[in-house]
Design a protein around this motif. Structure first.
Motif, PDB file in Angstrom:
ATOM      1  N   GLU A  90      16.773 -28.540  45.875  1.00 52.32           N
ATOM      2  CA  GLU A  90      16.151 -29.327  44.961  1.00 52.32           C
ATOM      3  C   GLU A  90      15.365 -30.165  46.110  1.00 52.32           C
ATOM      4  N   ARG A  94       9.321 -39.011  46.236  1.00 54.08           N
ATOM      5  CA  ARG A  94       9.090 -40.052  45.653  1.00 54.08           C
ATOM      6  C   ARG A  94       8.115 -40.893  46.329  1.00 54.08           C
ATOM      7  N   ALA A  98      12.871 -45.173  41.724  1.00 56.69           N
ATOM      8  CA  ALA A  98      13.459 -45.108  40.234  1.00 56.69           C
ATOM      9  C   ALA A  98      14.834 -44.107  40.222  1.00 56.69           C
ATOM     10  N   GLY A  99      15.274 -43.931  39.397  1.00 59.26           N
ATOM     11  CA  GLY A  99      16.632 -43.114  39.201  1.00 59.26           C
ATOM     12  C   GLY A  99      17.565 -43.311  40.254  1.00 59.26           C
ATOM     13  N   SER A 100      18.093 -42.097  40.811  1.00 61.28           N
ATOM     14  CA  SER A 100      19.089 -42.217  41.665  1.00 61.28           C
ATOM     15  C   SER A 100      18.559 -42.866  43.065  1.00 61.28           C
ATOM     16  N   ASP A 175       7.952 -39.812  40.766  1.00 56.41           N
ATOM     17  CA  ASP A 175       8.613 -38.755  41.598  1.00 56.41           C
ATOM     18  C   ASP A 175       8.659 -37.539  40.945  1.00 56.41           C
ATOM     19  N   PHE A 176       9.213 -36.477  41.571  1.00 56.62           N
ATOM     20  CA  PHE A 176       9.292 -35.217  40.974  1.00 56.62           C
ATOM     21  C   PHE A 176      10.117 -34.187  41.858  1.00 56.62           C
ATOM     22  N   LYS A 177      10.607 -33.018  41.358  1.00 56.25           N
ATOM     23  CA  LYS A 177      11.622 -32.167  41.903  1.00 56.25           C
ATOM     24  C   LYS A 177      10.979 -30.775  41.928  1.00 56.25           C
ATOM     25  N   ASP A 196      10.115 -32.344  32.387  1.00 51.79           N
ATOM     26  CA  ASP A 196      11.232 -31.941  32.691  1.00 51.79           C
ATOM     27  C   ASP A 196      11.609 -32.530  34.314  1.00 51.79           C
ATOM     28  N   THR A 197      10.784 -32.334  35.033  1.00 49.77           N
ATOM     29  CA  THR A 197      10.937 -32.328  36.692  1.00 49.77           C
ATOM     30  C   THR A 197      10.361 -33.307  37.137  1.00 49.77           C
ATOM     31  N   CYS A 198       9.555 -34.227  36.386  1.00 52.87           N
ATOM     32  CA  CYS A 198       8.656 -35.098  37.010  1.00 52.87           C
ATOM     33  C   CYS A 198       9.218 -36.560  36.429  1.00 52.87           C
ATOM     34  N   ARG A 199       8.854 -37.737  36.971  1.00 52.33           N
ATOM     35  CA  ARG A 199       8.759 -38.967  36.404  1.00 52.33           C
ATOM     36  C   ARG A 199       7.392 -39.151  36.351  1.00 52.33           C
ATOM     37  N   ARG A 220      16.794 -38.583  28.850  1.00 51.35           N
ATOM     38  CA  ARG A 220      18.070 -38.677  29.539  1.00 51.35           C
ATOM     39  C   ARG A 220      18.644 -40.271  29.073  1.00 51.35           C
TER      40      ARG A 220
HETATM   41  P1  TMP Z   1      16.643 -38.725  40.269  1.00 52.50           P
HETATM   42  O1  TMP Z   1      16.233 -40.110  40.383  1.00 52.50           O
HETATM   43  O2  TMP Z   1      17.740 -38.761  39.298  1.00 52.50           O
HETATM   44  O3  TMP Z   1      17.270 -38.134  41.688  1.00 52.50           O
HETATM   45  O4  TMP Z   1      15.774 -37.784  40.014  1.00 52.50           O
HETATM   46  C1  TMP Z   1      14.404 -37.623  40.786  1.00 52.50           C
HETATM   47  C2  TMP Z   1      13.430 -36.649  40.172  1.00 52.50           C
HETATM   48  O5  TMP Z   1      13.805 -35.203  40.271  1.00 52.50           O
HETATM   49  C3  TMP Z   1      13.046 -36.956  38.671  1.00 52.50           C
HETATM   50  O6  TMP Z   1      11.640 -36.789  38.760  1.00 52.50           O
HETATM   51  C4  TMP Z   1      13.716 -36.107  38.091  1.00 52.50           C
HETATM   52  C5  TMP Z   1      13.995 -34.705  38.780  1.00 52.50           C
HETATM   53  N1  TMP Z   1      15.159 -33.987  38.380  1.00 52.50           N
HETATM   54  C6  TMP Z   1      15.171 -32.915  38.124  1.00 52.50           C
HETATM   55  O7  TMP Z   1      14.229 -32.255  37.969  1.00 52.50           O
HETATM   56  N2  TMP Z   1      16.383 -32.197  37.875  1.00 52.50           N
HETATM   57  C7  TMP Z   1      17.167 -32.751  38.141  1.00 52.50           C
HETATM   58  O8  TMP Z   1      18.650 -32.055  37.878  1.00 52.50           O
HETATM   59  C8  TMP Z   1      17.539 -34.152  38.401  1.00 52.50           C
HETATM   60  C9  TMP Z   1      18.774 -34.750  38.983  1.00 52.50           C
HETATM   61  C10 TMP Z   1      16.331 -34.876  38.679  1.00 52.50           C
END
Ligand code: TMP
Ligand code: ASP
Length: 240
Positions: A90, A94, A98-100, A175-177, A196-199, A220
């Protein structure tokens, strides 16, 4: 293109074979999960929005020279994509803490980063997608040095294109994945680009006020207005 047997069912999508060995059909569900599937729910209409939005983003990126898995949208929820072998990483970019990232490094959410960052997680549900560095990727044979270099360059280029694109829509890309796949020895962008995959934060509000999330953080973090957030992003994109 006709749907044949189901090959795989993930948390948000199903994948079907087609008569063409190079192509599969993805079908987007309304199912939502968080925290590696511990939290489960439904976001009504999400499958349609994520399908159409992801296709729109992939076509926008193709025009900027990024190769993607996109082939053809079949219906509201279904799209033909290239059958890739997913690189089990993944890839997270960023722009703002944010987040983790905020948790791990003790940086307040909403802190602008001095420069965009990249990180990799090893895609493995049993291990909870642990953070992994380039040397671990090579040591475990998850991808070659050339592939990691290609993925890194593509991810930062995608960030520049997406930041600019969303700025026009009054949205800040926090951020995004991303996920990448191998298709006949070429690395292509795969999976999806969606709320689902971006903030996505409402632009220019969060310097002085708490940010407004237009993404899956509303699910979430139990913020309410989940469907409305997805619908708002979709509306701003102007997709039919
Ligand atoms: P995080 O801050 O929780 O690590 O998430 C970083 C970005 O990745 C956020 O935009 C949400 C995305 N993400 C996913 O698409 N799938 C996942 O399983 C996780 C944990 C985060
Ligand atoms: N991929 C994560 C899960 O299924 C969801 C997320 O936080 O985006 O639980």
């Amino acid at each position: 293109m006709e749907k044949k047997e189901q090959l795989y069912e993930g948390k948000a999508k199903k994948v079907y074979a087609t008569e063409n060995p190079d192509y599969v059909i993805v079908s987007y569900k309304d199912d939502a999960t968080a925290f590696n599937g511990q939290k489960k729910g439904t976001i009504v209409g999400k499958g349609v929005i994520n399908n159409k939005m992801s296709n729109y983003m992939m076509q926008m990126l193709e025009k900027k020279g990024i190769p993607t898995h996109f082939v053809e949208q079949l219906s509201d929820r279904e799209t033909v994509v290239k059958k890739v072998q997913i690189v089990p990483l993944e890839v997270i970019i960023r722009n703002v803490a944010a987040g983790s990232f905020s948790k791990r490094y003790g940086v307040a959410e909403g802190t602008k980063l001095a420069e965009p960052t990249i990180e990799f997680s090893y895609k493995c549900d049993e291990l909870n997608d642990p953070l992994i560095n380039n040397y671990h990727v090579f040591a475990l044979n998850l991808a070659t040095k050339e592939e990691v270099a290609t993925i890194t360059n593509m991810a930062f280029a995608i960030n520049e294109a997406m930041k600019e694109f969303f700025k026009e829509l009054k949205i800040d890309l926090i951020d995004f994945k991303l996920e990448f796949g191998r298709f006949h020895d070429q690395i292509v962008l795969a999976d999806e680009i969606s709320p689902d995959t971006c903030r996505f934060w409402e632009a220019d509000t969060w310097d002085t006020t708490k940010h407004v999330s237009l993404d899956k953080d509303r699910f979430r973090r139990d913020l309410g207005g989940v469907e409305d957030a997805y619908a708002e992003i979709f509306k701003r994109l102007g997709i039919k």
